[in-house]
Motif scaffolding. Structure first.
Motif, PDB file in Angstrom:
ATOM      1  N   TRP A 134       6.774   4.265   1.119  1.00 18.66           N
ATOM      2  CA  TRP A 134       7.613   4.730   2.236  1.00 18.66           C
ATOM      3  C   TRP A 134       8.711   5.617   1.672  1.00 18.66           C
ATOM      4  N   TYR A 148       5.108   6.830   5.903  1.00 13.20           N
ATOM      5  CA  TYR A 148       4.341   6.209   4.833  1.00 13.20           C
ATOM      6  C   TYR A 148       3.301   7.204   4.305  1.00 13.20           C
ATOM      7  N   ASP A 171       9.526  -0.100   6.048  1.00 14.82           N
ATOM      8  CA  ASP A 171      10.489   0.859   6.588  1.00 14.82           C
ATOM      9  C   ASP A 171      11.816   0.186   6.911  1.00 14.82           C
TER      10      ASP A 171
END
Length: 969
Positions: free
Chosen positions: A49, A54, A372
């Protein structure tokens, strides 16, 4: 729409200029690409990430060799690059996982590559990928290390640390730093571990301005988990290593994650059962100062069975550990599980684990984890060999809820097509192939498309000929009347059977939706082939009912599809090499051909046997077509011109040979003649006839001399015409049919060919839209314009039949007919002015030769063009022929003592059914029996011929070419 690739169109000029003797039409596809549900060789996924997106990376075999592919995925799971994109193509062979990390807003991908499967020198390649649009930031992959295995990487700021297990003099864990612009700061790498205690399986994570590298190494009571911190200047802060866990039993395969402040290390542990089959999952926190906070480790998963194949990641506070749970004895029957770990206390928040996916395939590599901040994204492999895909699934960092219960497939490219074949029924073609469009549900299926003689496609959607859940491969097809019979290998995991079904040419209806059972005998059956004599089909296959592979066959009725030889007929009891067969028909009987392993010196040769229209095997011992070969044949094919046969094979050295076999079963070219001995490899030949000449096409590596293995994709398609009347090859060495600059895919079954009587259809598999596609091209013979008149290729000069139109030599002048294919130790080829045909003529009388008989010495060429030797033992060559004919009406008188000088010790018993009472004591010269046995018993037509092994009764003897040989695909 149906289209031709721009690259294919761009090469038409090359094809035309390189091979003027043939006209090659524009390439076309038989159907439109469709999204498939399963891929081939998609494995070893990894994910990172970069703060906004991603990047999932994996290895993919879509273009014939493994390549590093990638796709961007949004935080909500949307796949931004549905087909993926190529990051880098290694030399030829891939091992070990792929790794990825974010450097700033971009990504850095690293993978291991070797020159070949046996190479002891493997290295690491790297490539930078833009996080904004997925573009490649380097012109080509760059080298990080020339000797490395098991790579891993993590970044801090604008610098990534790549770590690996080094082999050779620097055994142990090494590393190198790579900065954001792609510069490798440590070209030779630096030592991280001690290098003397079997350190393997490194993992790395970054916290602050340092990295923690962990690995497994030999300890006092098994393998232990050890680590060391590395500073941003490459200083190794713990040169003696940190003992992260040295509990009793083994601690293996550690994975490291960082929340930016501290680290978490997880591993597989055998302490509870001290058995490889009962590993559990343990973990420990490690501070940025290198202090292990859980010295003996904390249990994460200890259920019955085996837990392994770990990964770990962090959401910036806590950690997530994933593993494969194997609760049965089948290592392939695994479930992907996960558990969250409290970053501050080390508490396992999901004591029973979080179920992620039950289709997880652990042999596709360990899953990897990135986050994330709100969710974790796990990348993993699903399916089973050979159909593998890459998927992702999200788990909420808060609460541990699985957000994607079915997973999200990353790889959704077009279907692949492979192993094509084609037949013509007098009106239309049927092209068939193996197709992956339903691979996720039913494995590989057999599909086909009908095409009119003018090249127009008759099916807007490909016909699904077979689609069982076990998967099918290597289809073959032939026509009786307007109906086609398709046969194929049934492939669950290993070949265990063959399938068959008829397809009606008029509308494409599959007449046998449940298939035709060709044989219900016990044992495995595989590698079917099929031929048609216009009335029935003959299907041959490799059969293991006796414990060893043998060649069996059965006829299938052309009128109703009935099995005419229930259980199958034994064609050859000699063990075939790999079991593959080919079948051709002269319109009456059939010729079955295979690679045979009967030689006691473990060599191989091409053998054949005729099978009559009634199913009788006419040569139970087989006909030896080629010389004995020390290696494996790289392909085999056969075709008939309606009278005789042409058998073509590729030797292990990569040259292409052929031999003609008459419909009466005589091998006209013992040992074979050269079709192509061009540089590189020529393999996987396919042949067809227009009733006069043959067209042979093959995969050619002359422009890729590094090609070594049949799985490589860097081949082109070449072809030559072979005349049935004399075996001459035009052009010698072949001309380009599909010169795709490396985009042609070759394997054991990459080509097909057929004729409609006026032109040939050549089929191959090429790379288009990042998948395998079946392409076709029409090939016609070339012409010459001489004196204002057009002549077809091979057409003779009306005033001099030993000159002909040969556009490869000249398209405006007559060319002397070449007869060099008849050259041998004792013969040379010459054109006969009366007929224009090539023939052998005696040469080199008294010169040295080799008659192929180890029991003779002083072999010399005689006046007849034969190679004759004298016995090397006390056998004076007395011919013990004793004809036991009982033909009382036989007027022949065989008298005189036998004074032959050959090594003939036959004791042949003439099985004539006449009642001749003569005793044959003829004067045998070693070439032909001079006795005049005039009885007509249905076998002898007036002369009783007695011939030596390897010698013929024809005027100038057989062709004695001694050519190199090789062996199979």
């Amino acid at each position: 729409m149906r289209y031709c690739s721009l690259l294919a169109l761009a090469t038409l000029a090359l094809v035309a200029s390189e091979a003027r003797a043939m006209t090659v039409g524009a390439p076309f596809q038989f159907d439109d690409p469709v999204p498939d549900t399963g891929g081939v060789g998609r494995m070893f996924p990894a994910v990172a990430w970069n703060g906004s997106v991603y990047l999932v990376v994996w290895f993919d075999a879509r273009d014939g060799t493994f390549g590093a592919y990638a796709a961007r995925v949004a935080a909500d799971g949307t796949v931004l690059d549905p087909d993926g994109f190529l990051v880098g193509q290694p030399a030829s062979y891939l091992v070990d996982p792929i790794a990825v990390t974010a450097i700033g807003t971009d990504f850095f991908v690293v993978w291991n590559h070797c020159e070949d499967a046996l190479s002891q020198s493997c290295g690491l390649l790297g490539m930078r990928v833009s996080g904004a649009d997925g573009s490649l930031l380097d012109a080509s992959p760059f080298v990080i290390s020339d000797s490395a295995e098991e790579p891993a990487t993590a970044a801090q700021g604008d610098t990534a640390l790549v770590v690996w297990h080094a082999s050779g003099s620097d055994d142990g864990i090494r590393g190198a730093r790579v900065v954001a612009d792609g510069t490798v700061l440590d070209p030779d790498g630096f030592q991280i571990s001690s290098g003397n205690s079997g350190e393997v399986q490194p993992s790395v994570a970054a916290a602050g301005d340092e990295w923690l590298v962990a690995w497994s190494q030999d300890g006092a009571s098994g393998q232990d988990v050890v680590g060391s911190r590395v500073a941003s200047d490459a200083a190794v802060l713990d040169p003696s290593g940190i003992a992260i866990c040295a509990y009793e039993g083994d601690q293996r395969g550690p994975v490291v994650a960082s929340n930016g402040v501290s680290y978490y290390v997880a591993w597989s542990d055998t302490r509870n059962e001290v058995s490889d089959d009962n590993m559990d999952v343990y973990g420990a926190r490690v501070t940025d100062a290198g202090v292990v906070q859980d010295p003996d480790g904390v249990a994460i998963a200890t259920v019955d069975g085996n837990q392994g194949t770990l990964s770990a990641g962090s959401d910036g506070a806590g950690f997530l550990v994933t593993w494969a749970d194997i609760s049965s004895t089948d290592v392939l029957d695994s479930t992907l599980m996960a558990a969250r770990i409290d970053g501050a206390t080390g508490e396992v928040l999901d004591a029973s684990g979080v179920f992620v996916n039950e289709d997880f395939y652990m042999l596709a590599g360990s899953p990897t984890v990135a986050s994330d901040g709100a969710n974790y994204l796990i990348a993993f492999g699903i399916g089973a060999l050979p159909v593998l895909n890459v998927a992702v699934a999200r788990i909420a960092a808060a609460g541990g809820t699985l957000l994607d219960t079915a997973g999200i497939r990353i790889t959704t490219g077009d279907n692949n097509e492979a192993s094509p074949d084609v037949a013509f029924n007098g009106l239309i073609y049927l092209a068939v192939w193996v197709d992956t469009r339903n691979a996720g549900a039913t494995g590989y299926d057999i599909y086909g498309v009908r095409m009119a003689k003018d090249g127009s496609l008759l099916d807007n959607t490909a016909i699904r000929i077979s689609g069982s859940a076990v998967g099918e491969g290597a289809p073959r097809v032939a026509a009786v009347g307007s109906t086609f019979l398709v046969v194929w290998t049934v492939m669950p995991t290993l070949p265990t059977g063959i399938g068959a079904a008829r397809v009606r040419g008029s509308d494409g209806t599959v007449l046998d939706s449940d298939g035709i059972v060709l044989s219900s005998a016990t044992g495995d059956r595989a590698y079917p082939a099929v031929g048609s004599n216009g009335t029935d089909w003959l299907v041959t296959w490799a059969d293991e009912r006796s414990g060893d592979w043998q060649i069996y066959g059965t006829r299938v009725g052309g009128a109703d599809g009935q099995i005419l030889d229930p259980g199958g007929t034994l064609i050859s009891s000699s063990t075939p090499v790999w079991g593959s067969t080919v079948v051709a028909s002269d319109g009456q009987g059939f010729l079955a051909v295979w690679v045979d392993d009967r030689d006691p010196d473990s060599r191989q040769a091409i053998y054949a046997a005729r099978v009559s229209a009634s199913g009788a095997v006419l040569e139970t011992a087989g006909l030896q077509v080629s010389e004995w070969m020390d290696g494996y044949s790289l392909g085999l094919t056969a075709a008939s011109d309606g009278k005789d046969y042409l058998v073509v094979w590729s030797g292990s050295a990569g040259d292409l040979f052929a031999s003609r076999v008459t419909g009466a079963g005589k091998v006209l070219d013992p040992g074979g003649f050269v079709v192509s001995d061009a540089d590189g490899m020529q393999l996987a030949p396919r042949a067809a006839s227009d009733g006069t000449d043959y067209f042979v096409t093959w995969g050619d590596g002359r422009h890729n001399l590094s090609y070594q293995t049949p799985g490589d994709s860097r081949l082109e398609v070449y072809g030559s015409f072979v005349r049935g009347e004399d075996g001459s090859v035009i052009p010698s060495g072949g001309g380009a049919v599909a010169a795709q600059g490396g985009n042609t895919v070759m394997g054991a079954n990459g080509l097909a060919a057929v004729s409609d009587g006026s032109r040939f259809l050549a089929i191959d598999v090429e790379i288009a839209q990042q998948s395998y596609r079946v392409f076709g091209r029409f090939v016609t013979k070339g012409t010459c314009t001489i004196g204002g008149t057009d002549y077809a290729e091979g057409e003779p000069n009306p005033s001099d039949k030993c000159k002909e139109c040969n556009p490869f030599a000249s398209s405006s002048e007559w060319t002397p007919r070449s007869c060099v294919h008849f050259d041998g130790d004792c013969t040379h080829g010459a054109c006969l002015a009366l007929t224009g045909l090539c023939a052998r003529q005696p040469a080199n009388e008294g010169g040295s030769c080799d008659d192929g008989d180890p029991s003779t010495v002083n072999d010399k060429c005689d006046a007849l063009g034969d190679c004759v030797g004298t016995p090397s033992d006390s056998d004076a060559g007395t011919d013990s022929d004793a004809d036991t004919d009982t033909d009382t009406s036989d007027a022949g008188s065989d008298g005189g003592s036998d004074t032959d000088t050959d090594t003939d010790s036959d004791s042949d018993t003439d099985s004539d059914t006449d009642t001749d009472t003569d005793t044959d004591t003829d004067t045998d010269t070693g070439l032909m029996d001079s006795g005049s046995d005039a009885g007509d018993d249905g076998h002898n037509s007036g002369s009783c011929a007695c011939t030596n092994a390897g010698q013929g009764g024809e005027a100038f003897g057989p062709d004695l070419l001694c050519l190199i040989a090789g062996a199979i695909l």
